[in-house]
Design an enzyme around this catalytic site. Structure first.
Site, PDB file in Angstrom:
ATOM      1  CB  SER A 112      15.711 -15.092  -8.586  1.00 34.27           C
ATOM      2  OG  SER A 112      15.149 -13.826  -8.699  1.00 34.27           O
ATOM      3  CG  HIS A 113      12.151 -14.388  -6.295  1.00 33.71           C
ATOM      4  ND1 HIS A 113      12.596 -14.484  -7.603  1.00 33.71           N
ATOM      5  CD2 HIS A 113      11.061 -15.157  -6.200  1.00 33.71           C
ATOM      6  CE1 HIS A 113      11.799 -15.291  -8.275  1.00 33.71           C
ATOM      7  NE2 HIS A 113      10.859 -15.716  -7.451  1.00 33.71           N
ATOM      8  CG  ASP A 276      15.736 -10.238  -6.759  1.00 40.38           C
ATOM      9  OD1 ASP A 276      16.528  -9.352  -7.103  1.00 40.38           O
ATOM     10  OD2 ASP A 276      15.510 -11.252  -7.441  1.00 40.38           O
ATOM     11  CG  ASP A 278      19.017 -12.422  -8.986  1.00 38.95           C
ATOM     12  OD1 ASP A 278      17.986 -12.075  -8.384  1.00 38.95           O
ATOM     13  OD2 ASP A 278      19.013 -12.728 -10.189  1.00 38.95           O
ATOM     14  CG  ASP A 280      16.858 -10.198 -11.301  1.00 38.82           C
ATOM     15  OD1 ASP A 280      16.391 -10.298 -10.149  1.00 38.82           O
ATOM     16  OD2 ASP A 280      16.864 -11.141 -12.123  1.00 38.82           O
ATOM     17  NE  ARG A 281      11.686 -11.458  -9.220  1.00 37.62           N
ATOM     18  CZ  ARG A 281      10.656 -12.267  -9.056  1.00 37.62           C
ATOM     19  NH1 ARG A 281       9.853 -12.124  -8.036  1.00 37.62           N
ATOM     20  NH2 ARG A 281      10.440 -13.242  -9.913  1.00 37.62           N
ATOM     21  CE  LYS A 375      13.623 -10.126 -12.873  1.00 39.41           C
ATOM     22  NZ  LYS A 375      13.180 -11.284 -13.674  1.00 39.41           N
TER      23      LYS A 375
HETATM   24  C1  G1P Z   1       8.792 -15.446 -12.277  1.00 40.02           C
HETATM   25  C2  G1P Z   1       8.105 -14.180 -12.730  1.00 40.02           C
HETATM   26  C3  G1P Z   1       8.694 -13.732 -14.042  1.00 40.02           C
HETATM   27  C4  G1P Z   1      10.197 -13.573 -13.919  1.00 40.02           C
HETATM   28  C5  G1P Z   1      10.810 -14.850 -13.375  1.00 40.02           C
HETATM   29  C6  G1P Z   1      12.300 -14.698 -13.103  1.00 40.02           C
HETATM   30  O1  G1P Z   1       8.587 -16.467 -13.213  1.00 40.02           O
HETATM   31  O2  G1P Z   1       6.725 -14.369 -12.841  1.00 40.02           O
HETATM   32  O3  G1P Z   1       8.090 -12.534 -14.418  1.00 40.02           O
HETATM   33  O4  G1P Z   1      10.773 -13.294 -15.158  1.00 40.02           O
HETATM   34  O5  G1P Z   1      10.179 -15.216 -12.154  1.00 40.02           O
HETATM   35  O6  G1P Z   1      12.560 -13.700 -12.159  1.00 40.02           O
HETATM   36  P1  G1P Z   1       7.458 -17.590 -13.030  1.00 40.02           P
HETATM   37  O7  G1P Z   1       7.710 -18.238 -11.693  1.00 40.02           O
HETATM   38  O8  G1P Z   1       6.151 -16.869 -13.017  1.00 40.02           O
HETATM   39  O9  G1P Z   1       7.642 -18.501 -14.205  1.00 40.02           O
HETATM   40 ZN    ZN Z   2      16.101 -12.042  -9.234  1.00 40.22          ZN
END
Ligand code: G1P
Ligand code: ZN
Length: 542
Positions: A112-113, A276, A278, A280-281, A375
């Site tokens: 992800s990010h 981000d 991938d 999704d954000r 998302k």
């Molecule tokens: C974090 C975000 C959560 C999101 C997840 C995946 O998870 O807070 O909302 O769904 O990344 O993108 P966390 O690190 O808080 O468990």
């Molecule tokens: Zn992501």
């Protein structure tokens, strides 16, 4: 085709978190690490004769991992794999392809990010046939398999080159290499009024979309520049890079500070957004204004009917528990269901499938709808552009109208990164043990009304998730939530979420951190974050 049964042993810690298995890249590169986990997935899902979608965000090791997974899929009897060209597929695009082609699921390579590269992070997530992340029953089964594994199966032949579109074979398995963007962009055209957005842009409305050197670059160029007519250069940092240009591809005011600077300039674009690693954000901005994800969810819910795909209205809203209550107020006005779920998109799946929620969102820059089961960053950006085009208002005007109608929920998240896991766990455990004694007590400037550890029972399938974060409610309506991140790869990350609602008649123009100062002080008084972690303040404030 020759298959090798490779002897292996269980590797500790292959436990999927909030969103799949996420580890340091070096961990994923260690001998048999990826192979063990992939075999554990296959053992749990019985893939023989089935079809899966495969792609990732292009981070370091993406291409190598794809070739390994294809060889293992062939060896495990998979009938067909649909793979994004060059191994690229955004997470929402994987979700869409799973649904469009009615496949049995998909595998997404991403952290992800989180930063990428040899020193960054890597991840692997399994999604089910509805297009969404596997529910806990399945991720638990996968984890259980990782603890018993004795061998993995892999084709001895090389996987075909996946940089060209076309149909290929690996033994009896068919491999379709597809353009990552087209079908996703086509879906967006069915949901949003592209003519209205094209007209807005043709009249001189300016936008800047920052792909943060990650997967949404090609999607952004196709959708905003080619299909909607934004001038070349409207999409910046559009070439996906294995290390995301050395950056942290998380669309928030801290990591997307270039975009924030551009948007805060007096001659900045009318609209700014980012996505981000991938895809999704999302982050949404207007000239001179940042929209919090919690507010964005509320605005989208209140205005979704302006987009053709949601013309008949929405059936319900779901938000993760730490997300602000701004959307709840919209749900109340619309007279529709509103759900509060644990953190993580996987908890929205059953509600979306059952038609009990149309729009979902998380405070962590995640917004989406029932069009896929993830998302979707670009979806949120297009929704905003559709709303702006239809209402004929700027982002700042839309926010002002929204707050004047529903009031403003001031909101902020404070992250304390890389805390010693023992310290973080002790902090949470002590807090949980004290919960029963807290109501009625003073906490800094405020008084505690309610203190609870969030448990959730899925209203559709009855599954239960316990201990998902501590909620402290204060007299006067402020709320603080504390929980530990389930996606981090180093030590523990403590997240402190703060909110306070101001009525439409109140002061709607405060600085959020100033508006939230009493709630922050109260949370600190209860949890003792400073004393326990030795930190003066959070590492990231969003
Ligand atoms: C974090 C975000 C959560 C999101 C997840 C995946 O998870 O807070 O909302 O769904 O990344 O993108 P966390 O690190 O808080 O468990
Ligand atoms: Zn992501």
């Amino acid at each position: 085709m020759q298959i090798e049964a490779h002897a292996t042993r269980p590797i500790d810690g292959q436990k999927p978190g909030t969103s799949g298995l996420r580890k340091k890249t070096a961990t994923f590169l260690s001998p048999d690490y990826l192979q063990n986990y992939v075999q554990a997935i296959f053992d749990a899902i019985e893939p023989a004769g089935k079809t899966y979608v495969l792609g990732g965000d292009g981070r370091y090791f993406n291409d190598v991992a794809i070739a390994i997974i294809l060889r293992m899929a062939a060896a495990n009897g998979v009938a067909r794999m649909i793979v994004g060209r060059a191994g690229l597929l955004s997470t929402p695009a994987v979700s869409h392809l799973i649904r469009l082609h009615e496949t049995d699921g998909g595998l997404i390579l991403s952290a992800s990010h989180n930063p990428g590269g040899p020193k960054g992070d890597f991840g692997l997530k399994y999604n089910i046939a509805n297009g969404g992340p596997a529910p806990e029953a399945i991720t638990d089964a996968i984890h259980a398999r990782t603890r018993k594994i004795t061998e993995y199966r892999i084709a001895k032949a090389d996987a075909p080159d996946h940089t060209q579109d076309g149909e290929f074979a690996l033994g009896d398995m068919r491999i379709d290499i597809v353009d990552p963007v087209t079908e996703y962009a086509d879906l967006m055209e069915t949901l949003f009024d592209f003519d209205a957005i094209r007209g807005l842009i043709a009249r001189g409305f300016t936008l800047r979309f920052d792909a943060m050197h990650a997967v949404t670059g090609p999607y952004g160029v196709e959708i905003f520049e080619r299909r909607l007519g934004a001038p070349g250069g409207s999409v910046v940092n559009h070439r996906p890079q294995p290390d995301f240009g050395g950056g942290h591809p998380d669309p928030n005011p801290v990591w997307a500070s270039d975009l924030v600077a551009a948007m805060m300039a007096a001659d900045g674009p009318d609209f700014g957004a980012a996505s981000d690693g991938d895809g999704d954000r999302n982050m949404i901005m207007g000239r001179g204004i940042y929209v919090t994800p919690s507010d964005s969810l509320a605005v989208i819910a209140a205005n979704a009917h302006l987009a053709p795909g949601y013309r008949d209205g929405i059936t319900g809203i779901a938000r993760s528990m730490p997300t602000s209550g701004a959307a709840d107020r919209v749900a109340r006005t619309l007279g529709i269901e509103c759900h509060q779920t644990p953190t993580g998109w996987k908890y929205f799946g059953t509600l979306l499938d059952a038609g009990r929620a149309t729009i979902c969102g998380e405070e962590s820059a995640g917004t989406g709808s029932d069009h896929v089961r993830e998302k979707d960053g670009l979806w949120a950006v297009l929704m905003w552009l559709n709303i702006i085009a239809t209402r004929g208002q700027s982002v700042a005007e839309i926010m002002a109208d929204h707050w004047a109608t529903y009031g403003r929920t001031y909101y902020s998240r404070h992250d304390f990164d890389g805390i010693d896991a023992t310290v973080a766990n002790a902090l949470m455990n002590d807090l949980k043990s004290a919960l029963a004694t807290l109501p009625g007590q003073a906490a800094g400037p405020l008084t505690i009304v309610e203190a609870q550890d969030f448990d959730y029972t899925d209203p559709v399938d009855g599954s239960v998730a316990t201990s998902q974060g501590v909620i402290l409610t204060f007299e006067g309506g402020g709320r603080a939530v504390l929980r530990l991140s389930g996606t981090g790869t180093e030590g523990a990350t403590l997240r402190l979420y703060l909110e306070r609602h101001e009525a439409p008649t109140g002061d709607l123009g405060q600085d959020p951190q100033a508006a939230l100062a009493p709630v922050k002080a109260a949370a600190e008084a209860v949890a003792g974050i400073r004393a326990r972690t030795g930190r003066d303040g959070p590492d990231v404030v969003t």
